[in-house]
Design a protein around this motif. Sequence first.
Motif, PDB file in Angstrom:
ATOM      1  N   THR A 150      17.821  69.989  57.430  1.00 15.52           N
ATOM      2  CA  THR A 150      17.704  68.555  57.751  1.00 15.52           C
ATOM      3  C   THR A 150      17.107  67.831  56.550  1.00 15.52           C
ATOM      4  O   THR A 150      16.064  68.219  56.028  1.00 15.52           O
ATOM      5  CB  THR A 150      16.831  68.352  59.013  1.00 15.52           C
ATOM      6  OG1 THR A 150      17.457  69.044  60.086  1.00 15.52           O
ATOM      7  CG2 THR A 150      16.714  66.882  59.370  1.00 15.52           C
ATOM      8  N   THR A 199      15.709  59.711  51.729  1.00 12.21           N
ATOM      9  CA  THR A 199      16.902  60.383  52.267  1.00 12.21           C
ATOM     10  C   THR A 199      16.805  61.906  52.103  1.00 12.21           C
ATOM     11  O   THR A 199      17.521  62.641  52.771  1.00 12.21           O
ATOM     12  CB  THR A 199      18.213  59.861  51.615  1.00 12.21           C
ATOM     13  OG1 THR A 199      18.201  60.162  50.219  1.00 12.21           O
ATOM     14  CG2 THR A 199      18.392  58.380  51.809  1.00 12.21           C
ATOM     15  N   LYS A 213      18.972  63.747  58.736  1.00  9.29           N
ATOM     16  CA  LYS A 213      20.379  64.117  59.009  1.00  9.29           C
ATOM     17  C   LYS A 213      20.499  65.633  58.892  1.00  9.29           C
ATOM     18  O   LYS A 213      19.988  66.233  57.939  1.00  9.29           O
ATOM     19  CB  LYS A 213      21.327  63.476  57.990  1.00  9.29           C
ATOM     20  CG  LYS A 213      21.175  61.983  57.900  1.00  9.29           C
ATOM     21  CD  LYS A 213      22.431  61.272  58.381  1.00  9.29           C
ATOM     22  CE  LYS A 213      22.231  59.789  58.274  1.00  9.29           C
ATOM     23  NZ  LYS A 213      22.942  58.990  59.175  1.00  9.29           N
ATOM     24  N   GLU A 214      21.226  66.210  59.860  1.00 10.10           N
ATOM     25  CA  GLU A 214      21.380  67.658  59.868  1.00 10.10           C
ATOM     26  C   GLU A 214      22.689  68.069  59.193  1.00 10.10           C
ATOM     27  O   GLU A 214      23.738  67.448  59.422  1.00 10.10           O
ATOM     28  CB  GLU A 214      21.355  68.159  61.316  1.00 10.10           C
ATOM     29  CG  GLU A 214      21.205  69.658  61.386  1.00 10.10           C
ATOM     30  CD  GLU A 214      21.322  70.187  62.801  1.00 10.10           C
ATOM     31  OE1 GLU A 214      22.070  69.601  63.610  1.00 10.10           O
ATOM     32  OE2 GLU A 214      20.690  71.230  63.073  1.00 10.10           O
ATOM     33  N   ASP A 262      25.395  57.146  51.839  1.00 15.52           N
ATOM     34  CA  ASP A 262      25.406  57.942  53.073  1.00 15.52           C
ATOM     35  C   ASP A 262      26.140  59.272  52.889  1.00 15.52           C
ATOM     36  O   ASP A 262      27.048  59.371  52.061  1.00 15.52           O
ATOM     37  CB  ASP A 262      26.128  57.161  54.183  1.00 15.52           C
ATOM     38  CG  ASP A 262      25.263  56.021  54.677  1.00 15.52           C
ATOM     39  OD1 ASP A 262      24.033  56.157  54.623  1.00 15.52           O
ATOM     40  OD2 ASP A 262      25.843  54.988  55.089  1.00 15.52           O
ATOM     41  N   SER A 281      30.530  67.647  51.050  1.00 12.62           N
ATOM     42  CA  SER A 281      29.914  68.160  52.277  1.00 12.62           C
ATOM     43  C   SER A 281      29.889  69.678  52.189  1.00 12.62           C
ATOM     44  O   SER A 281      30.616  70.270  51.388  1.00 12.62           O
ATOM     45  CB  SER A 281      30.721  67.695  53.494  1.00 12.62           C
ATOM     46  OG  SER A 281      32.096  67.972  53.275  1.00 12.62           O
ATOM     47  N   ARG A 325      23.603  65.125  50.730  1.00 10.24           N
ATOM     48  CA  ARG A 325      22.855  63.994  51.302  1.00 10.24           C
ATOM     49  C   ARG A 325      23.363  62.660  50.771  1.00 10.24           C
ATOM     50  O   ARG A 325      23.327  61.628  51.436  1.00 10.24           O
ATOM     51  CB  ARG A 325      21.340  64.150  51.013  1.00 10.24           C
ATOM     52  CG  ARG A 325      20.469  63.139  51.758  1.00 10.24           C
ATOM     53  CD  ARG A 325      20.720  63.236  53.268  1.00 10.24           C
ATOM     54  NE  ARG A 325      19.949  62.279  54.079  1.00 10.24           N
ATOM     55  CZ  ARG A 325      20.344  61.040  54.372  1.00 10.24           C
ATOM     56  NH1 ARG A 325      21.491  60.561  53.870  1.00 10.24           N
ATOM     57  NH2 ARG A 325      19.600  60.274  55.147  1.00 10.24           N
TER      58      ARG A 325
END
Length: 343
Positions: A200, A26, A204-205, A167, A136, A131
Amino acid sequence: MSLNQIIVEFLMERGAIKVGFANKETLAGGPPSIDLDYRLEGAKSAISFALPMNRDHIRLFLSKKDRSPHENDNIETNLRCKDLSWELAAMLKEEGHLSKGCAANQKYRQDTEDWMLYLHPDLSHRYMAVRSGVGSFGWSGNVGIKDFGTAIMLGTAVTTAELEPTDPEPEEEQFCDQCKMCVSACATDMFDRNKEDSITLGGKEFKYSYRNEIMRCNLCCGGITGLSSSGKWSTWSPGRYDLPWEQEKLVEVAINASQAYAKRPTIPGGYINVVNNERTYMTCGNCQIVCWGNKKETAENVKILHSSGCVIQEPDGEIRVYPGEEAAEKFGRLPSEHQKLYC
Ligand code: SF4
Ligand code: SF4
């Protein structure tokens, strides 16, 4: 109970407000500071968590009424993050998994000549946190959580245990509404109001503001300078440098200013800066602490900061706070040899 659940329970019982898990897959594709092996050879997973900061102390700090309560809370919360990561590592070791805690701050990679200018961490708490969904990115590049904003501290532990990765936060759960009030809280315009950057990790960006020049933050957050470009407010630093935008000139100012900074009278309190081994004290962190994940409260914080005045240091070391114009006037009347230590 899975090992993931045991870890979540362990950290939440000890004050964490959120916990997440990342692994090499990840985190893949990130910069060197996502390399778990750098911290622990053979590590397979990272555990990320967050602790809250004291809001009353933040308000005292922003208003320049009292610096110490927030400074102490900041240091204590940092230490608590570090201790908690090591307590978790000890628990995991007992379960048979080689594990290590991490310093919450002030631990930098020293493998390049100019490491002191850029201060890259051995492991990035922010990347682990975004991540793994602990929080966030806010526009400022600080990591935040709904209802807490970015007034939090992050901790990380690494382990050879294979943990189930979690996630990233879904967009609807993210706290940042792009109000850009954090931009107005930075005295040195370190990050841009409009330009975006991204990283990234594991496909995932993640987006946040473009860093205009990270050294501007190192000089400000490090206490060397603090006067805002408006001249109406400052951080807790008495430094009054006009930072140039050209990199070569900025490095020149940084070298001269650091030498002058070392000659300033000592200020009570603070902590030892591991970069130069000098006693320093908390002067900024404003982009992080103004954002409380609530527009009204964040606006109030920025208003408090912008009307908090400017700091002057007298030749006897005393710190005084005056409204912007008065501070400029008082500073102009100080002996010129003393003035040279600040601009
Ligand atoms: S102040 Fe907080 S919510 Fe507003 S843009 Fe900055 S990080 Fe986002
Ligand atoms: S810590 Fe201070 S100087 Fe650094 S980016 Fe944030 S507001 Fe700007």
